[in-house]
Design an enzyme around this catalytic site. Structure first.
Site, PDB file in Angstrom:
ATOM      1  N   LYS A   4      41.242  13.190  13.901  1.00 35.92           N
ATOM      2  CA  LYS A   4      42.582  12.606  13.845  1.00 35.92           C
ATOM      3  C   LYS A   4      43.100  12.844  12.436  1.00 35.92           C
ATOM      4  O   LYS A   4      42.437  12.482  11.461  1.00 35.92           O
ATOM      5  CB  LYS A   4      42.502  11.108  14.159  1.00 35.92           C
ATOM      6  CG  LYS A   4      43.822  10.422  14.455  1.00 35.92           C
ATOM      7  CD  LYS A   4      43.540   8.984  14.901  1.00 35.92           C
ATOM      8  CE  LYS A   4      44.811   8.260  15.308  1.00 35.92           C
ATOM      9  NZ  LYS A   4      44.500   6.871  15.771  1.00 35.92           N
ATOM     10  N   ARG A  34      35.814  11.135  14.820  1.00 34.99           N
ATOM     11  CA  ARG A  34      35.220  10.140  15.712  1.00 34.99           C
ATOM     12  C   ARG A  34      34.098  10.789  16.505  1.00 34.99           C
ATOM     13  O   ARG A  34      34.119  11.992  16.792  1.00 34.99           O
ATOM     14  CB  ARG A  34      36.267   9.539  16.656  1.00 34.99           C
ATOM     15  CG  ARG A  34      36.707  10.452  17.766  1.00 34.99           C
ATOM     16  CD  ARG A  34      37.491   9.715  18.850  1.00 34.99           C
ATOM     17  NE  ARG A  34      38.764   9.198  18.408  1.00 34.99           N
ATOM     18  CZ  ARG A  34      39.919   9.846  18.549  1.00 34.99           C
ATOM     19  NH1 ARG A  34      39.956  11.038  19.106  1.00 34.99           N
ATOM     20  NH2 ARG A  34      41.041   9.304  18.132  1.00 34.99           N
ATOM     21  N   ASP A  46      46.984   9.206  28.708  1.00 30.84           N
ATOM     22  CA  ASP A  46      46.375  10.179  27.801  1.00 30.84           C
ATOM     23  C   ASP A  46      45.391   9.512  26.843  1.00 30.84           C
ATOM     24  O   ASP A  46      44.673  10.209  26.119  1.00 30.84           O
ATOM     25  CB  ASP A  46      47.442  10.950  27.018  1.00 30.84           C
ATOM     26  CG  ASP A  46      48.373  10.039  26.238  1.00 30.84           C
ATOM     27  OD1 ASP A  46      49.070   9.246  26.872  1.00 30.84           O
ATOM     28  OD2 ASP A  46      48.389  10.114  24.994  1.00 30.84           O
ATOM     29  N   GLY A  58      48.032  16.581  19.184  1.00 33.20           N
ATOM     30  CA  GLY A  58      49.059  16.925  18.208  1.00 33.20           C
ATOM     31  C   GLY A  58      48.634  16.775  16.769  1.00 33.20           C
ATOM     32  O   GLY A  58      49.255  17.336  15.872  1.00 33.20           O
ATOM     33  N   GLY A  74      51.030  16.128  11.825  1.00 30.58           N
ATOM     34  CA  GLY A  74      49.618  16.323  12.119  1.00 30.58           C
ATOM     35  C   GLY A  74      48.671  15.578  11.210  1.00 30.58           C
ATOM     36  O   GLY A  74      47.475  15.859  11.187  1.00 30.58           O
ATOM     37  N   ARG A 104      40.463  13.222  29.468  1.00 33.65           N
ATOM     38  CA  ARG A 104      41.347  12.095  29.740  1.00 33.65           C
ATOM     39  C   ARG A 104      41.829  12.103  31.184  1.00 33.65           C
ATOM     40  O   ARG A 104      41.811  13.145  31.853  1.00 33.65           O
ATOM     41  CB  ARG A 104      42.565  12.157  28.822  1.00 33.65           C
ATOM     42  CG  ARG A 104      42.253  12.118  27.330  1.00 33.65           C
ATOM     43  CD  ARG A 104      43.419  12.692  26.545  1.00 33.65           C
ATOM     44  NE  ARG A 104      43.348  12.404  25.117  1.00 33.65           N
ATOM     45  CZ  ARG A 104      42.660  13.119  24.240  1.00 33.65           C
ATOM     46  NH1 ARG A 104      41.945  14.171  24.635  1.00 33.65           N
ATOM     47  NH2 ARG A 104      42.657  12.801  22.953  1.00 33.65           N
TER      48      ARG A 104
END
Length: 465
Positions: free
Chosen positions: A116, A182, A263, A95, A129, A189
């Site tokens: 992120k 990252r 998740d 998201g 977001g 997942r």
């Protein structure tokens, strides 16, 4: 020395395209008002061959998300479902992040660049977001500390301030914004498999299992394991082995993740996505990290149970294509594997060589009792009693037959251990928020890395990625 990232050439390998058509959606990054580089991981940029680019070009890639050479032409938001505090949610997915690129390190391991705070996606729902700058700073601290303590964790690769004012209900607003990248071993997942199982996409479920076995390889199940030739059974055994070690690494670190939803569980066994994390101020199994964890579901002492439960959800996802008894057999390995990893990691951090016998358990029991009696946490305990020094009573008795490992690093002669308690986190953030002073944060990262050098490489099981 700890396991240091080795320098390597840049080697793009966007293998996610093998499964992207039914596992992800193309998206665009947000167009930010500014892009000011605040953190660049000068250890890990060498490991992926990007250390030679200057900061301006680095910011072009990780602030504006210009495609990396020979890599993904457009970012991909991953599709997944998941249990969130054990309530199934089919309305999630990436998201506020996406997969930006994939590449190989010098040993051939597949690595992902994930983001992120990079903008809205089809799964953002009513969210903006975005990521707060404070959230990015906390991600740096969590990943650096866990890496130094030998946990299998994603690495904070870049933090870029983006010049927006964000409104948040759980912290003072407006607050500054950032985008984070990252570096991790994949973003597949448990929830990725749950989604395919719920949608009854068996062909895709099998294909994702094959993709995972190909790109995140591990050992075969034990020779006496039922169904050890079935791909789903092989993958579940590998995930169980990795997750048992991950759970042990949290406990030995004194770390509370806070949101161990399915998740947030990477099948590579790598910890990632740090929100309301905490380190223990004292040994307290009931300690929680998230104010919204009212029942203590993800309390410190319940983390192994939570991770095992999540592995059970992966087994349920495989149950429509694999033998159920074989799946149960794999799940039953978690407990013994966890206990073995706990002993090995605990004694490693304590600075003695494990024996692989019941005497290891006695050391753990005496250690926990020492912390309770002294009302101290793991950081202070492992520092004070490194190699058995200053041990008295039951702890001294338990450590008598053990051989001490090398503790010559000057870190062990200093006055106090490096720790990561919430008061210091807030102090580090205040320096940035009030004076735009980043030096205390950079100094803290340097101190954490020095502690990692003193500890050396953690013991990890076969198949650890």
């Amino acid at each position: 020395m700890p396991s240091q990232p080795q320098a390597a050439d840049y080697s793009a390998d966007p293998v996610i395209l093998e499964v992207a058509a039914w596992l992800a959606d193309p998206v665009k990054a947000a167009d930010f008002p500014k892009t000011e580089l605040r953190f660049r991981n000068d250890r890990w940029d060498k490991a992926v061959g990007l250390d030679g680019i200057n900061d301006d070009k680095f910011t072009t890639y990780f602030g504006h998300f210009e495609p990396l050479p020979d890599n993904l032409k457009e970012p991909l938001a991953m599709r997944y479902h998941g249990h969130q505090f054990r309530t199934y949610n089919p309305d999630i997915g990436d998201g506020r992040g996406f997969l930006f690129g994939q590449l190989r390190d010098g040993s051939g391991r597949l690595l992902d660049f994930g983001t992120k705070g990079s903008g809205t996606t089809p799964y953002s729902r009513t969210a903006d977001g975005r990521l707060t700058l404070k959230g990015g700073v906390r991600e740096i601290l969590a990943t650096e500390m866990l890496e130094a303590l030998g946990a299998n964790t994603s690495k904070t690769f870049a933090i870029i301030e983006t010049g927006e004012e964000l409104q948040r209900g759980d912290e003072p607003s407006p607050t500054r914004s950032a985008v984070m990248t990252r570096l991790s071993h994949g973003h597949i997942r448990i929830g990725s498999f749950q989604r395919l199982a719920v949608l009854e996409e068996e062909d895709h479920l099998r294909a994702l299992i094959d993709y995972s076995l190909k790109h995140f390889p591990g050992p075969l199940p034990p020779e006496d394991a039922s169904g050890r030739e079935e791909p789903a059974i092989i993958l579940l055994h590998q995930v169980i082995e990795r997750m048992a070690d991950l759970a042990a690494s949290y406990m030995v670190a004194g770390f509370v993740h806070g949101v161990l939803n399915t998740d947030n569980m990477n099948i590579s066994g790598e910890s990632f996505d740090y929100g309301p994390w905490r380190w223990l101020p004292s040994w307290a199994p009931g300690f929680t990290a998230a104010y919204f964890d009212q029942t203590g579901l993800y309390a410190f002492g319940r983390q192994p149970e939570a991770i095992h439960w999540n592995c059970g959800q992966l087994a349920i996802s495989f149950s429509q294509i694999a033998d159920r008894d074989a799946l149960v057999g794999a799940l039953e390995r978690f407990g013994p594997l966890y206990q073995e990893a706990m002993a090995n990691r605990w004694l490693w951090r304590l600075g003695v060589k494990p024996k692989g016998t019941e005497s290891d358990t006695k050391v753990l029991e005496a250690s926990e009792q020492t912390m309770r009696d002294a009302k101290i946490g793991p950081d202070e305990f492992f520092f004070q009693y490194r190699g058995g020094r200053d041990a008295t009573g039951a702890l001294a008795d338990a450590l008598k037959p053990y051989v001490t490992t090398d503790s010559d690093h000057p870190y062990w002669s200093e006055g106090a251990p490096v720790s990561m308690l919430i008061d210091e986190v807030e102090t580090l953030w205040s320096a940035i928020a009030e004076r735009d002073d980043w030096q205390p944060l950079y100094d803290k990262v340097a101190a954490i890395r020095r502690m990692g050098e003193a500890l050396g490489a953690a013991p990890v099981p076969a198949g650890h990625l």
